[in-house]
Every structure is written in structure tokens, then in C-alpha cells.
Design an enzyme around this catalytic site. Structure first.
Site, short mmCIF file in Angstrom:
data_model
loop_
_atom_site.label_atom_id
_atom_site.label_comp_id
_atom_site.label_asym_id
_atom_site.label_seq_id
_atom_site.Cartn_x
_atom_site.Cartn_y
_atom_site.Cartn_z
CB THR A 88 2.87 71.50 53.06
OG1 THR A 88 4.18 71.31 52.58
CG2 THR A 88 2.93 72.25 54.37
CB THR A 93 2.50 74.59 47.23
OG1 THR A 93 3.72 74.44 47.93
CG2 THR A 93 1.34 74.73 48.20
CG ASP A 94 7.63 72.03 45.90
OD1 ASP A 94 7.25 72.81 46.78
OD2 ASP A 94 8.79 71.58 45.85
CE LYS A 146 5.79 77.09 46.49
NZ LYS A 146 6.02 75.86 47.27
N1 LIG Z 1 7.27 70.15 48.78
C1 LIG Z 1 5.89 70.22 49.19
C2 LIG Z 1 5.51 71.60 49.53
C3 LIG Z 1 4.06 71.86 49.79
O1 LIG Z 1 3.24 71.02 49.83
O2 LIG Z 1 3.74 73.01 49.95
C4 LIG Z 1 5.01 69.69 48.08
O3 LIG Z 1 4.93 70.30 47.07
O4 LIG Z 1 4.41 68.69 48.24
#
Ligand SMILES: N[C@@H](CC(=O)O)C(=O)O
Ligand SMILES: N[C@@H](CC(=O)O)C(=O)O
Lengths: 416, 416
Positions: free
Chosen positions: A83, A157-158, A236
Site C-alpha cells: 500500500t 503490511t499484511d 499485525k
Molecule cells: N494487502 C496489502 C496491504 C498493505 O500494504 O498494507 C499488502 O500487504 O501488500
């Protein structure tokens, strides 16, 4: 300066809000308003009947983008996706990859270290695999070999905590920190956490006395402090909050105070900057399996059929599974698969000595993982199987390599 | 009154501590000392050379056991097993099942309601299954039919939250609460949490204005307050702490203040005592699967081979899985299996509209489970498939039945 406007659509709908200035990545046919409730709405220009200027607003808005000057090769930014490198589509509300590092520079101002940026991957992090961890590790290693003082990895973040743990094990020693950073809100949103997280990550990479793999994300929902979590101790814990990442069974390693531009080390002990010693090998034939009441043994048996070499079981409580699984566990161990036990409680410490079931699992050869997080355990299993002989792996798993386990869990990180 | 003693063993080891009086369940050949550090040590009598009396101590010790008088059938205690019905073996440190309700009475004093006690099962809770949930539900229903004002279920802590959620769905309406209770330390330990938890559970069953399935366990590591968590909103979050159970995405329903013997309702809304309406049917062909980076599709494909009817996936972040799993998800859905998505972050809300991956999963027919815990989702899937037609299940899963989901998660339950 931002403008407050009232937009009347053809269909009679009326929206009032602050006009978000377009960037080179915005959809040119769409006008974006930030509504009073903090949400953004995208309105297709063709649907707009009237737009009334309500005057200028100031304060609480992000600084206009500045392209930072590159003056050297002090900190390397490696982009992998996520993201933080995406933009929001204000019409559908969806978030789309942009995945370009220049894009990030467009929204980034006032770095405190000269950076070099490179693209390693362009993925949302749910698509990471141990094979991609290998690529990232190789590129991080290369950056250090080419003189990086610290490396920042831009990452979704995932699964950031899985990758952070993997890199923690891969780098036994390094000249500087590996700081994984991401954002819960895409970088083009006025409410994005990307800019502060990234600044904190760069400050960490440049200035930290420690040379560990860390996750650098908001410490609280407010903007004052960014936490620097150990990659092996973080998870997370929330789908959407800026402070979604929380250290478990340990305190964060450090904190970055935004106003003072101050990096404050919290941990009493850490690995210092040193020589470069790393591997980029990870085993892919590894599984993480969460136990649940009534779980059918076939769900373990299939792992044997698949040729898996290591399994981390997320058991209940001190590290238990239902009795129906014991024969399958035995078959796995007998076939040479390393079976290790973490707990789905996340907090606390596996202890296979308290209950009969624990002792049964021990006697079958299950390796208890102390206070290691299941996600870190999965990364460690993948690393250990790729870099040690099979018979060494149980000992490696129960030996701390990257602060992933401790003789006594820090009780201050649980509850309120 | 307790005695402080010094014990000298044949081998020269010396132990000083408080002598724990034996109960009818203790090993007659063993002397148990509570050491200064709070731990108990068991010493085989044959190894003892000398035991010196150091005088009496008082305070901080549990009251001597009193058998409560049974005066009616107000509250029913249903025993299913777990540590609360176990005793510790001070020599090995292991915890063994005693599983007898009389045993519990031996250590229990001063109940505030007359009780009837029955044995339903004698298991550690890692051995619970949806089939055992059915037995428990049937016996709870019977207790209510026979006039119980509330039912207390003594249960192992490992999977207590799964069973609590299952009972929450099974009982659409009830004449009183179903209070699950357990202990982190076996009931014969001076440090046990069993007695206060049980008193709070009985007080809840007898006096609460609400008639929901709840988990009654210590709120903090101290003894002052016992939390009454909603069965659908709670999770064992620590392997060993007394306050291991925490409400997630919601506040506890109530609190029991030990000193004042006061049950304080916290929730603004709850289901009141009412008519008895319940089911004891649960589907066993259901699975809970936690996704991890690089997860092989075969781990989903096997579920189809097994004839599973419903799968709850614990995805990452907003509810994602790697692209390599999409064909397997499609095969499951196409074969009529209900596939639903919860998040391994535990806190926060699944949202399949933000990212492309989410929309892909939605378009395949995956059911997003909002802010429902994965464990509650698993129980709900098992209940829904056993009690509704296949085509109704997706709608049932996304409709709140037992406060398991809410339009907005309560942010006060995350972080500090
Ligand atoms: N689904 C995304 C969410 C993010 O980047 O925060 C990922 O992990 O790449
Ligand atoms: N393993 C035990 C632990 C306990 O009762 O607390 C059980 O869940 O039955």
C-alpha cells in the site's frame, strides 16, 4: 493551500469538502473531496453540475510533495510493493498498485538521509513467499556490500512481520539495520501514515546503533511516535489501524519521536552494527498449521504427501492438539519432518511439561518453541531447514538467533 | 494455620517453605512446600532426611475447604474437565485430571447460590470437538428445562472460547446465562484462580440480567475483578496468565467485583433472560485454515477431498490470501463448500472491497466475516451448516446472532 468546495451532481447529490489536489498518478476525470468525516470521495467530472468555491482552508494538510535530493548512497530503499506504493481510486474506493519509487518521492519531503532507491518486487504482501524472501535477502545483502549504512524495505503490511522475521534470521550480522516499512493508508491519501513511517525507517536505517531487522510503523493512532519493533517479535494485530503492529512477548526495540526527530533505543540489549554475514536461502516446503477443536488428522497427513520438511503447529494454550492428531504427528516425525509447536494464544510461552498431552507431544519428538510467535517460527523453520543439516534443526529452533525467544517473556507487553 | 519448615534431603539439598496441607487427592508419599518465589515443590518422603519446624505463618493462604450445602436447583454446574478439575503432581510438576465435581467442592467455600453438579465429560479441552459441543448443548438445555436459573460449565481453558462461541449460537434464547469457567492453575494449588473464577461464574449464572454464553475468568493478574466476556468475542491470549482471556473488538459484557460480591454490567445492550430455544446440532465437516505466505494450494484442495462443507480462512490483513490459492478457493466454492474469511490480525474488520485481492475473493463467492473472531467464525460455521439450508448459510454468517459481529468494532478494546 487547499480549497473548500460544494459540489452538486447531475442527480442532485451535494457534497461539501476539501478539494484534494491531483498528482501525476490521479485519474484526470475525477475530482477528489475530503469530507468532514475524514473520508475521501471521488466524483466523476462528467457527473458534476456545479462546483462552488467556499474559500481556502489551511492546517492539518500534508505538505506539498518535494523530490528529495540524492546526495550519496547512505540509505538504500528497496521497494517490494504494498500500500505504501499504491494509490487509492477515489471512485471505487479500491487501492491499486503504483509500485514506483518515483511515485513515492513525489509525496515525500524532507528526508534526513541521502537515499538510493531500487525496485525489488511489485507485490501486495499476501503474495510474498519464501522464494521472494530469498530475492529480498539477496538485494539487501547487495546493498550492504555496496556500502549501504542501512536498508529500508518498502513492503505490504499484511505479511510484513513474516518477511521481517525471515530477514532477521537470514542476516546473522550486518553493517546496519534492515527497516521494513509500510502504510495502512495509501501514500496519496491526506490521512496516510506512509510519510512518517518512512521518515522513521530512514532515520532508523541511518542512525540506529543496532543492526537488526525491524518493522517501523506507527506506535499509536496519533502521529507523535513511530515504533521500531523487532522483526521476530512483531505481528499485525489490527486490520486497519495505523498502530496495527504490536510487539508481542517483548517491548519494541526503539521509538522514533517525530517532533524531536529523535530515535530512542528501548531494548537493553541489541545486536550492534558489524560485519556482513547472511544467507538468502529459504526452504519452501514448510507449513504453518493452526489447530482447532475437532481438526481432522487428514489435514496433517496431507503434509506428508506433499513432501513438507518442516511444520509449525499453532497449538492451543501451552501447546496442545487434540488426541486424534497424535498418530499423524508421529508419522510426520518418523518420516523425518521437523514438527515444532507454537501457541495460538500468541502471548506467553509454550510449555509441554505441564499437561499429559504436552508430554505425549514431546515424547513423539515435537520441538517446543518457547515464547516464539508462530509467524516468526514459520520463518525460522524455513531458514533453518535451508541452512542447517536436518539433525541440527531442532537444536537451531530452540536456540535464540535473533531475539525471537527469551528465557523469560517480558510481562509488560501483555494487557493494560 | 500453615507451618514454615526446612527440609533437608538425603542428597544434601535444602528447601525452606510453607507446608501445604494434604487433601484426599494428594499423593500420600509426597510433602509439598510452597517456596518463597511462589512455586511449589513436591518432595518424596523417602528422600527426606530431616524436617525442621520453623513456626506458624498466616495470611495470604486459601481458606480451608468447605463442602457447600445444596439447597435447591438454582444454578447447575456441568463439569466437562480441564485444569479446574485437575490436581497438580508436585513431583513431576504435571497436571493430572481428577475430573470429579466432589473434588471441586472440597476446595470450594462460601457459594452464593445453591447448586446442582453433574459430570458431562472428563476431557482436557484440546480434545473438545463439535460432537462434544453437541453433548454439552444438550445437557445445558436439559438443565434449563429442569429449572436452572443459570448454568455454569466447567471447562478447560485451551478451547473454552471455541465452546463458548458454539453455545452462544446454539442458544438463540435462554432462561439464564451459560457461564463457562476454568482455571489457569489447578484447583489444589494455593495460587489457583479456580475458586474466584467459579464464584464469579456462579454469581453470574444466578444473578445476571443477561442470558448469554459467557467466559468468566480473571480480568487482571490480581484477584480483585473477574471479567465476564461474551463467548463470541473472547480469546485465550496468553498461555499462562490468569487474565489470559481477553475480549477482542468489544468490551467485556460484565465484571464481577470480588470484594463487594457485585456483578456490574458493562455492555449497553444484551440478550435478556427469556424462553428456552436452542439446538444441539453442530456440523463436524468444517475447517479453520490459517493462511501463511507461500501456503501451498494442496492444503486447501485436501479439504475438498475430505468432503468438508464449510471453511473459515484466517487471511492476512483485511482478509487476503496469496494468488496461488485462488483456483483452489474457486474449486471449493464451485463444489458447494461455504468459504468465509476472517483475519489473523484478530483485531479489526475484514474488508474485501479495498484491495484487488479482496475483490477477487468476493467475486469467487467468499463470505467476508466483518469483525468476527476466527474461532467464533469456526463455531458459527459449524452451527450454521447444521441448522440451516446450504443456500441460507452465507446470509446467516453475515447476520449477527449472538453479538459476534457489529457494524462498528469498539476501538476501546485495542492497544493501550
Ligand atoms: N494487502 C496489502 C496491504 C498493505 O500494504 O498494507 C499488502 O500487504 O501488500
Ligand atoms: N489444557 C487444559 C488447560 C486448562 O484447562 O486450563 C485444557 O484446556 O483443558
Amino acid at each position: 493551500m487547499y480549497k473548500r468546495v460544494r459540489v452538486v451532481l447531475e442527480n442532485g447529490d451535494v457534497f461539501e469538502g476539501v478539494l484534494i489536489p491531483p498528482t501525476q498518478f490521479s485519474d484526470p476525470d475525477v475530482v477528489v473531496l475530503k469530507l468532514r468525516n475524514g473520508y475521501n470521495v471521488g466524483l466523476r467530472k462528467s457527473r458534476i453540475k456545479e462546483m462552488v468555491d467556499l474559500g481556502e482552508v489551511s492546517g492539518g494538510q500534508p505538505a506539498p510533495p518535494q523530490i528529495p535530493k540524492l546526495e550519496g548512497e547512505k540509505v538504500w530503499l528497496l521497494a517490494t510493493g504494498g500500500t505504501i506504493l499504491s494509490r487509492v481510486d477515489y471512485v471505487t474506493g479500491g487501492v491499486y498498485p503504483t509500485m514506483s519509487v518515483e511515485y513515492l518521492f513525489e509525496i515525500l519531503g524532507g528526508l534526513d538521509a541521502p537515499v538510493v532507491a531500487e525496485q525489488v518486487a511489485a507485490k501486495f504482501s499476501e503474495d510474498m513467499t519464501p522464494a521472494v524472501w530469498s530475492q529480498i535477502a539477496a538485494r539487501v545483502g547487495e546493498a550492504f556490500r555496496r556500502g549501504a549504512r542501512g536498508v529500508v524495505v518498502l513492503h505490504g503490511t499484511d505479511t510484513m512481520h513474516y518477511t521481517a522475521a525471515a530477514l532477521a534470521f537470514a542476516f546473522r550480522s550486518a553493517p546496519g539495520p534492515i527497516a521494513l516499512v509500510g502504510a495502512q493508508r495509501s501514500s496519496d491519501r491526506p490521512s496516510t501514515d506512509a510519510v512518517l513511517n518512512l521518515k522513521a525507517a530512514i532515520a532508523t536505517a541511518a542512525r540506529a546503533p543496532f543492526a537488526e531487522s525491524v518493522v517501523v510503523m506507527h506506535k499509536a493512532s496519533g502521529d507523535g511516535v513511530i515504533a521500531v519493533h523487532r522483526g521476530t517479535r512483531v505481528r499485525k494485530m489490527h486490520t486497519s489501524r495505523r498502530d496495527a503492529f504490536q510487539s508481542i512477548n517483548a517491548l519494541p526495540l526503539a521509538e522514533y519521536h517525530v517532533d524531536q526527530n529523535l530515535l530512542k533505543v528501548i531494548a537493553e540489549e541489541y545486536r550492534e552494527r558489524g560485519a556482513l554475514e547472511y544467507t538468502d536461502r529459504f526452504e519452501e516446503a514448510v507449513a504453518l498449521v493452526k489447530f482447532f477443536p475437532g481438526m481432522h488428522p487428514r489435514m496433517l497427513d496431507v503434509l506428508l504427501e506433499m513432501g513438507v520438511k518442516g511444520v509449525v503447529i499453532e497449538g492451543t494454550g501451552f501447546g496442545h492438539v487434540g488426541e486424534q492428531l497424535l498418530p499423524s504427528v508421529k508419522r510426520l516425525v518418523d518420516a523425518g519432518v521437523v514438527v515444532a509447536m507454537a501457541s495460538q494464544t500468541l502471548y506467553g510461552r509454550v510449555n509441554l511439561y505441564v499437561y499429559r498431552r504436552g508430554r505425549e507431544l514431546l515424547s513423539l519428538g515435537v520441538v517446543p518453541l518457547e515464547d516464539m510467535l508462530p509467524e516468526a517460527a514459520y520463518a525460522k523453520m524455513s531458514w533453518a531447514l535451508a541452512n542447517f543439516k536436518r539433525e541440527e534443526v531442532p537444536r537451531v529452533l530452540t536456540t535464540p538467533y535473533a531475539y525471537e525467544m527469551s528465557p523469560r517473556s517480558d510481562p509488560t507487553s501483555f494487557g493494560t
